[in-house]
Scaffold this active site. Structure first.
Site, PDB file in Angstrom:
ATOM      1  N   TYR A   1       0.457   5.701 -20.147  1.00 27.34           N
ATOM      2  CA  TYR A   1      -0.986   5.439 -20.285  1.00 27.34           C
ATOM      3  C   TYR A   1      -1.452   4.388 -19.286  1.00 27.34           C
ATOM      4  O   TYR A   1      -2.426   4.594 -18.550  1.00 27.34           O
ATOM      5  CB  TYR A   1      -1.251   5.000 -21.721  1.00 27.34           C
ATOM      6  CG  TYR A   1      -2.641   4.485 -22.022  1.00 27.34           C
ATOM      7  CD1 TYR A   1      -3.735   5.344 -22.061  1.00 27.34           C
ATOM      8  CD2 TYR A   1      -2.859   3.130 -22.324  1.00 27.34           C
ATOM      9  CE1 TYR A   1      -5.014   4.870 -22.376  1.00 27.34           C
ATOM     10  CE2 TYR A   1      -4.123   2.660 -22.647  1.00 27.34           C
ATOM     11  CZ  TYR A   1      -5.195   3.524 -22.672  1.00 27.34           C
ATOM     12  OH  TYR A   1      -6.449   3.054 -22.991  1.00 27.34           O
TER      13      TYR A   1
ATOM     14  N   SER B   1      -8.421   0.296 -19.199  1.00 31.08           N
ATOM     15  CA  SER B   1      -7.909  -0.396 -20.382  1.00 31.08           C
ATOM     16  C   SER B   1      -7.366  -1.766 -19.989  1.00 31.08           C
ATOM     17  O   SER B   1      -6.661  -1.898 -18.983  1.00 31.08           O
ATOM     18  CB  SER B   1      -6.781   0.413 -21.021  1.00 31.08           C
ATOM     19  OG  SER B   1      -6.110  -0.395 -21.963  1.00 31.08           O
TER      20      SER B   1
HETATM   21  P1  NAP Z   1     -11.324   7.774 -29.532  1.00 29.65           P
HETATM   22  O1  NAP Z   1     -11.914   7.086 -30.706  1.00 29.65           O
HETATM   23  O2  NAP Z   1     -10.026   8.493 -29.710  1.00 29.65           O
HETATM   24  O3  NAP Z   1     -12.409   8.799 -28.916  1.00 29.65           O
HETATM   25  C1  NAP Z   1     -12.013   9.565 -27.789  1.00 29.65           C
HETATM   26  C2  NAP Z   1     -13.076  10.574 -27.420  1.00 29.65           C
HETATM   27  O4  NAP Z   1     -12.571  11.369 -26.330  1.00 29.65           O
HETATM   28  C3  NAP Z   1     -13.402  11.558 -28.534  1.00 29.65           C
HETATM   29  O5  NAP Z   1     -14.724  12.003 -28.377  1.00 29.65           O
HETATM   30  C4  NAP Z   1     -12.423  12.695 -28.270  1.00 29.65           C
HETATM   31  O6  NAP Z   1     -12.849  13.910 -28.884  1.00 29.65           O
HETATM   32  C5  NAP Z   1     -12.467  12.745 -26.733  1.00 29.65           C
HETATM   33  N1  NAP Z   1     -11.258  13.348 -26.160  1.00 29.65           N
HETATM   34  C6  NAP Z   1      -9.970  13.026 -26.433  1.00 29.65           C
HETATM   35  N2  NAP Z   1      -9.143  13.829 -25.748  1.00 29.65           N
HETATM   36  C7  NAP Z   1      -9.921  14.694 -25.046  1.00 29.65           C
HETATM   37  C8  NAP Z   1      -9.670  15.769 -24.164  1.00 29.65           C
HETATM   38  N3  NAP Z   1      -8.424  16.136 -23.846  1.00 29.65           N
HETATM   39  N4  NAP Z   1     -10.724  16.432 -23.619  1.00 29.65           N
HETATM   40  C9  NAP Z   1     -11.993  16.070 -23.937  1.00 29.65           C
HETATM   41  N5  NAP Z   1     -12.302  15.052 -24.744  1.00 29.65           N
HETATM   42  C10 NAP Z   1     -11.287  14.376 -25.302  1.00 29.65           C
HETATM   43  O7  NAP Z   1     -11.073   6.757 -28.319  1.00 29.65           O
HETATM   44  P2  NAP Z   1     -11.785   5.337 -27.935  1.00 29.65           P
HETATM   45  O8  NAP Z   1     -10.979   4.263 -28.532  1.00 29.65           O
HETATM   46  O9  NAP Z   1     -13.238   5.431 -28.171  1.00 29.65           O
HETATM   47  O10 NAP Z   1     -11.462   5.308 -26.366  1.00 29.65           O
HETATM   48  C11 NAP Z   1     -12.419   5.669 -25.384  1.00 29.65           C
HETATM   49  C12 NAP Z   1     -11.909   5.199 -24.023  1.00 29.65           C
HETATM   50  O11 NAP Z   1     -11.718   3.784 -24.034  1.00 29.65           O
HETATM   51  C13 NAP Z   1     -10.562   5.803 -23.612  1.00 29.65           C
HETATM   52  O12 NAP Z   1     -10.566   6.070 -22.233  1.00 29.65           O
HETATM   53  C14 NAP Z   1      -9.580   4.700 -23.944  1.00 29.65           C
HETATM   54  O13 NAP Z   1      -8.406   4.781 -23.153  1.00 29.65           O
HETATM   55  C15 NAP Z   1     -10.403   3.472 -23.616  1.00 29.65           C
HETATM   56  N6  NAP Z   1      -9.952   2.254 -24.301  1.00 29.65           N
HETATM   57  C16 NAP Z   1     -10.077   2.109 -25.651  1.00 29.65           C
HETATM   58  C17 NAP Z   1      -9.655   0.928 -26.251  1.00 29.65           C
HETATM   59  C18 NAP Z   1      -9.794   0.684 -27.740  1.00 29.65           C
HETATM   60  O14 NAP Z   1      -9.291  -0.357 -28.236  1.00 29.65           O
HETATM   61  N7  NAP Z   1     -10.438   1.543 -28.502  1.00 29.65           N
HETATM   62  C19 NAP Z   1      -9.082  -0.080 -25.478  1.00 29.65           C
HETATM   63  C20 NAP Z   1      -8.962   0.101 -24.112  1.00 29.65           C
HETATM   64  C21 NAP Z   1      -9.410   1.269 -23.522  1.00 29.65           C
HETATM   65  P3  NAP Z   1     -11.766  15.112 -29.226  1.00 29.65           P
HETATM   66  O15 NAP Z   1     -10.558  14.477 -29.822  1.00 29.65           O
HETATM   67  O16 NAP Z   1     -12.506  16.034 -30.160  1.00 29.65           O
HETATM   68  O17 NAP Z   1     -11.489  15.794 -27.919  1.00 29.65           O
END
Ligand code: NAP
Length: 256
Positions: free
Chosen positions: A156, A143
């Protein structure tokens, strides 16, 4: 030749077997879709199935926070794909609190489990076969918030910082076997999880950096922006790249 094709006219990931954690929505679903479009066979995971798991991907229900969840995923890889060429550790989560002191002890553990130890445990189960086959590529998703060390998110960002450090170390260990390991670091990407977290954060601290500040390149990121960077690092076009961290954030969080 299109970027998705290799020299033989085949799609770039044709014949490749890929695991993407957290592919049921958001960035993970974007990476799954891009890998499928490029010809890969893809297994993805989440705690629950949803209508947004991309068509064409195999799916296994697993909680990546536990050793049992990691073992279940490794078993599904063996049963569904038979082996592995590509791993994308995407599942991750953040929950803001009012201050560092307000972060409960169990949430420190939870943040470490999902954002750091999940990758360590899965790599421990899956990377030895890549080392043996003397090929493979791994990407960890970090991140852009890491250098900002916002107190509300310290559990985090500390876990993601550990992930970045670990990713570089794993890259060094696996390089002699021809297995490449890199990190992709997203900035502000429009996803269900990202939007929910930014809303919670704005409620806790209306002055926080994301409340209306513009991204230098003029827009927020989309999952496809991150998927493009991930696929590049997984592809043979990045065959001399390992131990790197590609920041994809529209210029919002420059790193010196
Ligand atoms: P998201 O929309 O919340 O999607 C997260 C995915 O991970 C979902 O498929 C969720 O499905 C799964 N997940 C969550 N907890 C889990 C667990 N304990 N075991 C297995 N699967 C799990 O998140 P996102 O924004 O796409 O983020 C994806 C990655 O990018 C993360 O590592 C996040 O830290 C990173 N990131 C995101 C952003 C942003 O702005 N979006 C910025 C920086 C970094 P379930 O809930 O059904 O398990």
């Amino acid at each position: 030749m299109s970027a998705l094709e290799n020299g033989s006219g085949k799609r770039e990931f044709e014949g490749k077997r890929a695991l993407v954690t957290g592919g049921s929505r958001g960035i993970g679903a974007g990476i799954v879709r891009a890998l499928l479009d490029a010809g890969a066979e893809v297994l993805t995971t989440a705690r629950s199935a949803s209508a947004t798991v991309p068509d064409g991907a195999s799916f296994v229900t697993a909680d990546v926070r536990t050793p049992a969840g990691a073992r279940g995923i490794a078993e599904a890889v063996r049963e569904t794909l038979g082996g592995l060429d590509v791993i994308v550790h995407n599942a991750g989560a953040a929950r803001p609190h009012a201050s560092i002191a307000a972060i409960p002890d169990e949430e420190w553990q939870d943040a470490l489990d999902i954002n750091f130890l999940a990758a360590v445990r899965l790599d421990a189960l899956l990377a030895p076969a890549m080392r043996e086959q003397r090929s493979g590529a791994i990407v960890h998703i970090s991140s852009a918030a890491v250098p900002a060390v916002a107190p509300q998110f310290l559990h985090y960002t500390a876990a993601k910082a550990a992930l970045e450090n670990y990713s570089r170390g794993l890259a060094a260990e696996l390089a002699p076997a021809g297995v490449r390991v890199n990190t992709v670091t997203p900035g502000r990407v429009v996803t269900p999880g990202g939007e929910a977290v930014r809303e919670q954060w704005a409620q806790l601290d209306p002055t926080q950096v994301h409340s209306g500040s513009p991204v230098p390149l003029g827009r927020e990121g989309q999952p496809a922006d991150i998927a493009d960077a991930v696929l590049f690092l997984l592809s043979d076009r990045a065959s001399w790249l390992t131990g790197s961290n590609l920041v994809v954030d529209g210029g919002e969080f420059p790193r010196g």
